[in-house]
Scaffold this motif. Sequence first.
Motif, PDB file in Angstrom:
ATOM      1  N   UNK A  45      11.355   0.674   2.239  1.00 56.58           N
ATOM      2  CA  UNK A  45      12.678   1.206   1.873  1.00 56.58           C
ATOM      3  C   UNK A  45      12.645   2.180   0.658  1.00 56.58           C
ATOM      4  N   UNK A  46      11.490   1.861  -0.257  1.00 62.19           N
ATOM      5  CA  UNK A  46      11.351   2.606  -1.622  1.00 62.19           C
ATOM      6  C   UNK A  46      10.582   3.801  -0.905  1.00 62.19           C
ATOM      7  N   UNK A  47       9.844   3.669  -0.378  1.00 63.40           N
ATOM      8  CA  UNK A  47       9.194   5.543   0.407  1.00 63.40           C
ATOM      9  C   UNK A  47      10.530   6.659  -0.097  1.00 63.40           C
ATOM     10  N   UNK A  48       9.679   7.631  -0.312  1.00 59.44           N
ATOM     11  CA  UNK A  48      10.269   8.351  -0.936  1.00 59.44           C
ATOM     12  C   UNK A  48       9.410   9.357  -2.668  1.00 59.44           C
ATOM     13  N   UNK A  49      10.668  10.400  -2.297  1.00 61.83           N
ATOM     14  CA  UNK A  49      10.285  11.477  -3.049  1.00 61.83           C
ATOM     15  C   UNK A  49      11.109  12.442  -3.508  1.00 61.83           C
ATOM     16  N   UNK A  50      10.628  13.960  -4.138  1.00 61.64           N
ATOM     17  CA  UNK A  50      11.863  14.921  -4.742  1.00 61.64           C
ATOM     18  C   UNK A  50      12.985  15.467  -3.058  1.00 61.64           C
ATOM     19  N   UNK A  51      11.948  14.966  -2.133  1.00 61.01           N
ATOM     20  CA  UNK A  51      12.394  16.169  -0.913  1.00 61.01           C
ATOM     21  C   UNK A  51      13.284  14.796   0.019  1.00 61.01           C
ATOM     22  N   UNK A  96      14.969   9.440   9.890  1.00 59.78           N
ATOM     23  CA  UNK A  96      15.299   8.389   9.043  1.00 59.78           C
ATOM     24  C   UNK A  96      13.811   7.948   8.723  1.00 59.78           C
ATOM     25  N   UNK A  97      13.286   8.966   8.250  1.00 61.25           N
ATOM     26  CA  UNK A  97      12.445   8.685   6.790  1.00 61.25           C
ATOM     27  C   UNK A  97      12.133   8.364   5.336  1.00 61.25           C
ATOM     28  N   UNK A  98      11.943   8.196   4.898  1.00 66.62           N
ATOM     29  CA  UNK A  98      11.856   7.879   3.082  1.00 66.62           C
ATOM     30  C   UNK A  98      13.123   8.261   2.352  1.00 66.62           C
ATOM     31  N   UNK A  99      13.660   6.656   2.592  1.00 57.01           N
ATOM     32  CA  UNK A  99      15.025   6.673   2.362  1.00 57.01           C
ATOM     33  C   UNK A  99      15.075   6.348   1.308  1.00 57.01           C
ATOM     34  N   UNK A 100      14.649   6.569   0.058  1.00 52.73           N
ATOM     35  CA  UNK A 100      14.811   6.720  -1.646  1.00 52.73           C
ATOM     36  C   UNK A 100      14.225   7.658  -2.026  1.00 52.73           C
ATOM     37  N   UNK A 101      15.330   8.560  -2.774  1.00 48.95           N
ATOM     38  CA  UNK A 101      14.641  10.154  -3.593  1.00 48.95           C
ATOM     39  C   UNK A 101      15.104  10.152  -4.694  1.00 48.95           C
ATOM     40  N   UNK A 102      14.562  11.026  -5.907  1.00 49.40           N
ATOM     41  CA  UNK A 102      14.891  11.374  -6.505  1.00 49.40           C
ATOM     42  C   UNK A 102      14.592  12.186  -7.331  1.00 49.40           C
ATOM     43  N   UNK A 103      15.010  12.770  -7.906  1.00 50.59           N
ATOM     44  CA  UNK A 103      14.806  14.373  -8.990  1.00 50.59           C
ATOM     45  C   UNK A 103      12.942  14.353  -9.228  1.00 50.59           C
ATOM     46  N   UNK A 115       1.120  -1.006  -0.150  1.00 52.34           N
ATOM     47  CA  UNK A 115       0.094  -0.193   0.277  1.00 52.34           C
ATOM     48  C   UNK A 115       0.966   1.337  -0.345  1.00 52.34           C
ATOM     49  N   UNK A 116       0.034   2.214   0.198  1.00 55.53           N
ATOM     50  CA  UNK A 116       0.534   4.001  -0.111  1.00 55.53           C
ATOM     51  C   UNK A 116       1.876   3.775  -1.322  1.00 55.53           C
ATOM     52  N   UNK A 117       2.647   4.706  -0.863  1.00 49.92           N
ATOM     53  CA  UNK A 117       4.299   4.857  -0.948  1.00 49.92           C
ATOM     54  C   UNK A 117       5.055   4.127  -1.317  1.00 49.92           C
ATOM     55  N   UNK A 118       4.519   2.509  -0.983  1.00 54.24           N
ATOM     56  CA  UNK A 118       5.922   1.510  -0.620  1.00 54.24           C
ATOM     57  C   UNK A 118       6.180   0.112  -1.643  1.00 54.24           C
ATOM     58  N   UNK A 119       5.393   0.698  -3.141  1.00 47.54           N
ATOM     59  CA  UNK A 119       4.970  -0.249  -3.785  1.00 47.54           C
ATOM     60  C   UNK A 119       4.721   0.753  -5.324  1.00 47.54           C
ATOM     61  N   UNK A 120       4.534   0.627  -6.189  1.00 46.02           N
ATOM     62  CA  UNK A 120       4.812   1.131  -7.391  1.00 46.02           C
ATOM     63  C   UNK A 120       3.408   1.280  -7.799  1.00 46.02           C
ATOM     64  N   UNK A 121       2.608   0.106  -7.499  1.00 46.20           N
ATOM     65  CA  UNK A 121       1.306   0.051  -8.050  1.00 46.20           C
ATOM     66  C   UNK A 121       0.067   1.096  -7.075  1.00 46.20           C
ATOM     67  N   UNK A 122       0.492   1.062  -5.896  1.00 43.17           N
ATOM     68  CA  UNK A 122      -0.155   2.044  -4.803  1.00 43.17           C
ATOM     69  C   UNK A 122       0.509   3.555  -5.461  1.00 43.17           C
ATOM     70  N   UNK A 123       1.239   4.102  -5.383  1.00 44.76           N
ATOM     71  CA  UNK A 123       2.980   4.893  -5.206  1.00 44.76           C
ATOM     72  C   UNK A 123       1.810   5.654  -6.115  1.00 44.76           C
ATOM     73  N   UNK A 124       1.993   7.543  -6.013  1.00 46.88           N
ATOM     74  CA  UNK A 124       1.977   8.502  -6.510  1.00 46.88           C
ATOM     75  C   UNK A 124       2.493   8.643  -7.592  1.00 46.88           C
ATOM     76  N   UNK A 125       2.305   8.808  -9.287  1.00 52.19           N
ATOM     77  CA  UNK A 125       3.262   9.056 -10.048  1.00 52.19           C
ATOM     78  C   UNK A 125       4.659  10.336  -9.878  1.00 52.19           C
ATOM     79  N   UNK A 126       4.246  10.947  -8.537  1.00 49.43           N
ATOM     80  CA  UNK A 126       5.996  11.161  -7.839  1.00 49.43           C
ATOM     81  C   UNK A 126       6.396  11.372  -6.732  1.00 49.43           C
ATOM     82  N   UNK A 127       6.082   9.648  -6.381  1.00 49.45           N
ATOM     83  CA  UNK A 127       6.748   8.737  -5.358  1.00 49.45           C
ATOM     84  C   UNK A 127       7.852   8.072  -5.898  1.00 49.45           C
ATOM     85  N   UNK A 128       8.696   7.755  -5.718  1.00 52.62           N
ATOM     86  CA  UNK A 128       9.785   7.115  -5.842  1.00 52.62           C
ATOM     87  C   UNK A 128       9.633   6.049  -6.934  1.00 52.62           C
TER      88      UNK A 128
END
Length: 772
Positions: A710-716, A721-728, A517-530
């Motif tokens: 481990x895949x939670x994250x976005x551009x921020x 110790x939260x949201x360890x996966x970051x993107x541009x 669920x949520x930002x933790x897997x690509x099916x439920x994550x938003x387009x801006x989440x890692x």
Amino acid sequence: MTKIKDGTVLGTTAEPNLGAILELESESKGFLVPRLNTLQRDAIVSSNRTDGLMIYNKDSGCFNYWSEARDTWLSLCGTPGPAELEIESGQCEKIKVHGTFKQGVYLGEGHYITIPVKVTKAGIYKAKVFTTNGYHFTGEGEFVSPGRYVISLNGLGIPSKGHNNSDECDVLTISLNSKVSSCVETKVCVEKADVSYTINCNDAIQVQGEYFSGKELTSSEKMVLTVDVKQVGFWDVKTNKVNGIYFKGSGEFTTTGSQDIELFGVGTPKKASNSDVFALTSNSDKETSCSSNSVVVKGLSYTVDCENITVNGTYKEGESLTDSHNVVVSVNVKATGSTVIESNTKDGISFSSGQIVFSRLGVQEVILKAKGVPVNSGVKQFSISSSEQQNEDALCGFDIDVQAQPVRYTVDCSSLVSNGSYRPKISMNEDNFISVSLEVQQPGAYELVTDQQNGVLFKAKGTFISPGRHDITLQAEGTPISSGIYQYKIKSRSGEELCNMSIGYSRRIMNVLGLGSKSYQPGSATNKESARAILQASENFGYNGTVGIDGFNIINGGDRIQGEELKALINSKKIDIIIIGYNYWLGQESIAVLKDFITKKKGVLIHAQEREESGVQSFINSISHSANTTVSSSGATITNPIVNIANPILEGPFGDVKGKEVGADLNNSLYVSGFSNDFISLAHQKGDATRSWLLKHKTLGYFFIGDAGWLAGDTSQKVGNRWPATITAKGVPVKKVHSGGIDIYNSILYANIMAWAVEYVDENIDQDFQLN
């Protein structure tokens, strides 16, 4: 000029002495000339005794050389020069011939001639007296001083003709050191042999041998006569000379009665003749006149060496032929004469020698000159003929390869179109080609080919038979190595670059199922989440992306789907990759489904899990050769070190992460220990390498990550110790500064794992396989 050195003389130039055409240099070798004895030296044919010819005489141990001026061999050891001598005026009558000369009787010691001479210069001499009757006189010696002498010349030979009176006697020709004397008064009269025989002039005369114009007669060419001998003795029979040849024979009859004699041919027939008639004369006391003996002299005869025909020149359609276009034929002339050797006319061209005259026998070359203008290209076959009908059996043929004029065309580069699907590691087939339009000015054979890129090239070959616009296809060949866009240069046969064409190689769209669920897997994550943005960014995974793929079809399975429902979704959506994130736990039925997915269908499972140790342990043990795997959350660390080993995933296309760290979302990590050799650990608990946080099966498409977030994250860059996966902003994975200021590389590792998953699926999955 040439200089030959054997290396034993040092410090000298390689250039020969300016006054020498050949210089030899050595300190250990000599110059060796031919070594002959006197008999061998004297056997050298007179026509081959070139002025200055040198040999080493083994008999005398001296160098000899031929002097054309002195007409003799001279010695470097001191051979005297030729004497100067003559028969003085008024001394001719003092020349005396000694002995009785009889027809058919060998000359002996009693047959000689004495000649008075005046010597004005000392030296050697050679004297000869010639007749035309089968015998001569010869003598040689040395005068040590000038003066008057009488020299004696011994007679040699057999008189072949006897004389009836003094008017028929032999006139002598005297030569002193190759100078002919003017004394011609001395004659020798030969007594006729006491022989009596008659020649059978009827059918008993046989003409034997083959007679060709220009070919010298041999012992095979002869006449065989039958004679009736009445009284034994020396006989002599000859014919008159006709067409350059005659026949003669002599011998001695020792018995009376009928017997055969042979007259051998002498000379060379001058021309062909159907009937050369010869008359016979003899020394018999019974006159016999036979004048109906005819000889047929054949005309020109030769053979062609069909294995030794040379074609010269380059032949092109539409270009006039020149003197450089010819055919050289080797012929063996057996009889002289004139003829024309020529070929047939083929496609506008022919070859001919013109009128030629063979004036000598033996092997010689004939040049057939080409004429005309080749009309069409291709191999043309010619046959050789002759104006001499009798030579038809000796003729043969040859081939001429007429080249086509170079094809001329222009390529419409704007018309280039690529066809087919281009997938890495899938061999090209008939559907893979480039089509292009050309404007042809000069029809002919064409060939277009590209350079080889990524294991593939394109080529087209054919012949334009008419001018105008033509569409052609360049067929692809080979097997693509990897994904990406490659520029191909289209070139002509001569290597001229004509156009450029881009071909992109990418893998098919792959179906990705997200569980959780949520930002933790690509099916439920938003387009801006890692978890989703990294996969959707074409810069990462796309036709022109870091990984060449047509994209992902991302499906959300949620966090409640299990067992049969999960199996049905995998089958209906033809799932290639499954990614499990936070809030999804494996039930026993799902463990069986996912095991079949990775072992039978050969899909990829990226399994991130926390808190729920038993499900993870059960699944890992189900695909192991050991049931000793344990999973535990004790002693969890917020960051975990990646091993520093060479590995295609750790050194993947999105960045090298070996020796760096990955982090958890909060601190709920699980660690696997006791796993079998089926697995390799790529990251572990900080301080304990035996507890794996990142575990990969060595052969199956399975990855375990010990944190479901481990895949939670976005551009921020979330602090702590939260949201360890970051993107541009474009979805490109980058590192994050995590708890304690430690750089972690979750998003980059995720992208590398997905790059590996794409390649694994492309090579292994059975997309149509149905789980049951």
